[in-house]
Motif scaffolding. Structure first.
Motif, PDB file in Angstrom:
ATOM      1  N   THR A   1     -15.615  15.460   1.775  1.00 41.39           N
ATOM      2  CA  THR A   1     -16.839  15.136   1.043  1.00 41.39           C
ATOM      3  C   THR A   1     -16.759  13.773   0.385  1.00 41.39           C
ATOM      4  O   THR A   1     -17.776  13.180   0.058  1.00 41.39           O
ATOM      5  N   THR A   2     -15.554  13.228   0.200  1.00 42.82           N
ATOM      6  CA  THR A   2     -15.415  11.914  -0.428  1.00 42.82           C
ATOM      7  C   THR A   2     -15.489  10.773   0.571  1.00 42.82           C
ATOM      8  O   THR A   2     -15.491   9.619   0.184  1.00 42.82           O
ATOM      9  N   SER A   3     -15.562  11.087   1.857  1.00 40.83           N
ATOM     10  CA  SER A   3     -15.523  10.023   2.857  1.00 40.83           C
ATOM     11  C   SER A   3     -16.689   9.056   2.729  1.00 40.83           C
ATOM     12  O   SER A   3     -16.552   7.880   3.047  1.00 40.83           O
ATOM     13  N   SER A   4     -17.832   9.513   2.255  1.00 39.70           N
ATOM     14  CA  SER A   4     -18.981   8.617   2.148  1.00 39.70           C
ATOM     15  C   SER A   4     -18.780   7.556   1.073  1.00 39.70           C
ATOM     16  O   SER A   4     -19.435   6.533   1.085  1.00 39.70           O
ATOM     17  N   SER A   5     -17.868   7.788   0.125  1.00 41.77           N
ATOM     18  CA  SER A   5     -17.633   6.795  -0.919  1.00 41.77           C
ATOM     19  C   SER A   5     -16.505   5.829  -0.560  1.00 41.77           C
ATOM     20  O   SER A   5     -16.277   4.860  -1.273  1.00 41.77           O
ATOM     21  N   LEU A   6     -15.795   6.082   0.525  1.00 44.89           N
ATOM     22  CA  LEU A   6     -14.693   5.208   0.925  1.00 44.89           C
ATOM     23  C   LEU A   6     -15.223   4.115   1.855  1.00 44.89           C
ATOM     24  O   LEU A   6     -16.118   4.352   2.661  1.00 44.89           O
ATOM     25  N   PRO A   7     -14.653   2.924   1.759  1.00 45.14           N
ATOM     26  CA  PRO A   7     -15.166   1.803   2.562  1.00 45.14           C
ATOM     27  C   PRO A   7     -14.607   1.781   3.979  1.00 45.14           C
ATOM     28  O   PRO A   7     -13.600   2.412   4.287  1.00 45.14           O
ATOM     29  N   TYR A   8     -15.296   1.048   4.822  1.00 42.81           N
ATOM     30  CA  TYR A   8     -14.782   0.637   6.120  1.00 42.81           C
ATOM     31  C   TYR A   8     -14.062  -0.680   5.837  1.00 42.81           C
ATOM     32  O   TYR A   8     -14.646  -1.589   5.248  1.00 42.81           O
ATOM     33  N   VAL A   9     -12.798  -0.793   6.250  1.00 43.20           N
ATOM     34  CA  VAL A   9     -11.990  -1.953   5.886  1.00 43.20           C
ATOM     35  C   VAL A   9     -11.679  -2.783   7.126  1.00 43.20           C
ATOM     36  O   VAL A   9     -11.252  -2.240   8.146  1.00 43.20           O
ATOM     37  N   LEU A  10     -11.900  -4.089   7.017  1.00 39.28           N
ATOM     38  CA  LEU A  10     -11.535  -5.031   8.069  1.00 39.28           C
ATOM     39  C   LEU A  10     -10.436  -5.914   7.500  1.00 39.28           C
ATOM     40  O   LEU A  10     -10.604  -6.512   6.435  1.00 39.28           O
TER      41      LEU A  10
ATOM     42  N   PHE B   1       0.815  -1.196   0.000  1.00 40.49           N
ATOM     43  CA  PHE B   1       0.000   0.000   0.000  1.00 40.49           C
ATOM     44  C   PHE B   1       0.857   1.258   0.000  1.00 40.49           C
ATOM     45  O   PHE B   1       0.557   2.226   0.672  1.00 40.49           O
ATOM     46  N   GLY B   2       1.937   1.218  -0.717  1.00 39.35           N
ATOM     47  CA  GLY B   2       2.847   2.349  -0.723  1.00 39.35           C
ATOM     48  C   GLY B   2       2.286   3.589  -1.365  1.00 39.35           C
ATOM     49  O   GLY B   2       2.692   4.694  -1.064  1.00 39.35           O
ATOM     50  N   ASP B   3       1.324   3.454  -2.272  1.00 41.81           N
ATOM     51  CA  ASP B   3       0.751   4.597  -2.964  1.00 41.81           C
ATOM     52  C   ASP B   3      -0.502   5.058  -2.226  1.00 41.81           C
ATOM     53  O   ASP B   3      -1.584   4.534  -2.438  1.00 41.81           O
ATOM     54  N   ASN B   4      -0.365   6.042  -1.364  1.00 45.34           N
ATOM     55  CA  ASN B   4      -1.500   6.512  -0.572  1.00 45.34           C
ATOM     56  C   ASN B   4      -2.559   7.197  -1.417  1.00 45.34           C
ATOM     57  O   ASN B   4      -3.677   7.379  -0.971  1.00 45.34           O
ATOM     58  N   HIS B   5      -2.216   7.589  -2.654  1.00 51.73           N
ATOM     59  CA  HIS B   5      -3.232   8.200  -3.510  1.00 51.73           C
ATOM     60  C   HIS B   5      -4.233   7.152  -3.986  1.00 51.73           C
ATOM     61  O   HIS B   5      -5.391   7.446  -4.193  1.00 51.73           O
ATOM     62  N   ALA B   6      -3.782   5.919  -4.142  1.00 51.33           N
ATOM     63  CA  ALA B   6      -4.680   4.841  -4.545  1.00 51.33           C
ATOM     64  C   ALA B   6      -5.532   4.359  -3.376  1.00 51.33           C
ATOM     65  O   ALA B   6      -6.620   3.850  -3.574  1.00 51.33           O
ATOM     66  N   TYR B   7      -5.028   4.498  -2.184  1.00 45.15           N
ATOM     67  CA  TYR B   7      -5.722   4.060  -0.977  1.00 45.15           C
ATOM     68  C   TYR B   7      -5.783   5.223   0.008  1.00 45.15           C
ATOM     69  O   TYR B   7      -5.097   5.212   1.026  1.00 45.15           O
ATOM     70  N   PRO B   8      -6.620   6.240  -0.272  1.00 40.15           N
ATOM     71  CA  PRO B   8      -6.611   7.439   0.582  1.00 40.15           C
ATOM     72  C   PRO B   8      -6.999   7.172   2.023  1.00 40.15           C
ATOM     73  O   PRO B   8      -6.632   7.913   2.908  1.00 40.15           O
ATOM     74  N   ILE B   9      -7.712   6.087   2.296  1.00 40.22           N
ATOM     75  CA  ILE B   9      -8.114   5.799   3.678  1.00 40.22           C
ATOM     76  C   ILE B   9      -6.902   5.596   4.581  1.00 40.22           C
ATOM     77  O   ILE B   9      -6.923   5.895   5.761  1.00 40.22           O
ATOM     78  N   PHE B  10      -5.800   5.084   4.009  1.00 40.30           N
ATOM     79  CA  PHE B  10      -4.624   4.827   4.819  1.00 40.30           C
ATOM     80  C   PHE B  10      -3.843   6.095   5.131  1.00 40.30           C
ATOM     81  O   PHE B  10      -3.042   6.101   6.048  1.00 40.30           O
ATOM     82  N   SER B  11      -4.073   7.163   4.402  1.00 39.91           N
ATOM     83  CA  SER B  11      -3.336   8.388   4.670  1.00 39.91           C
ATOM     84  C   SER B  11      -4.153   9.401   5.461  1.00 39.91           C
ATOM     85  O   SER B  11      -3.580  10.241   6.137  1.00 39.91           O
ATOM     86  N   ILE B  12      -5.485   9.340   5.398  1.00 39.87           N
ATOM     87  CA  ILE B  12      -6.271  10.348   6.109  1.00 39.87           C
ATOM     88  C   ILE B  12      -7.373   9.769   6.984  1.00 39.87           C
ATOM     89  O   ILE B  12      -8.044  10.496   7.687  1.00 39.87           O
ATOM     90  N   GLY B  13      -7.575   8.456   6.942  1.00 35.07           N
ATOM     91  CA  GLY B  13      -8.582   7.823   7.781  1.00 35.07           C
ATOM     92  C   GLY B  13      -7.981   7.417   9.118  1.00 35.07           C
ATOM     93  O   GLY B  13      -6.862   7.807   9.462  1.00 35.07           O
TER      94      GLY B  13
END
Length: 108
Positions: free
Chosen positions: A35-44, A1-13
């Motif tokens: 405003t994009t938070s509603s489209s991002l998933p909750y990850v387990l 997950f080195g590219d935080n732009h592809a996985y924004p939840i890991f950089s700002i969640g």
């Protein structure tokens, strides 16, 4: 997950590790301040297969995406069920068997 732009939840969640012996999982929650938070998933993220919850996880670890907090909480309830020890067990012992540890993670 080195590219935080592809996985924004890991950089700002927010991510955390939850342990209730002998089980441990990690969860990541989407940010609440965009405003994009509603489209991002909750990850387990789980290192153990759970074919009773996710039949496709027979081979090992997995990451499950949940569209709602309620769905994530339902999965956590299945992984960390309440342990009924019976009426003859003291309340303190019941609380001990049903407690869990939560460790919030922060980016460094």
């Amino acid at each position: 997950f080195g590219d935080n732009h592809a996985y924004p939840i890991f950089s700002i969640g927010r991510c955390m590790v939850i342990t209730k012996t002998p089980e441990t999982v990690a969860i990541c929650l989407p940010p609440t301040n965009t405003t994009t938070s509603s489209s991002l998933p909750y990850v387990l993220i789980d290192s153990h297969p759970r074919p009773n919850i996710f039949p496709s996880t027979n081979d090992g670890s997995y990451a499950a995406l949940h569209t709602t907090l309620g769905s994530l909480l339902e999965t956590l309830d299945n992984i960390f069920p309440y342990t009924d020890l019976g009426d003859d067990i003291p309340d303190m012992m019941i609380m001990m068997y049903n407690s869990f540890d939560l460790y919030a993670l922060q980016a460094v």
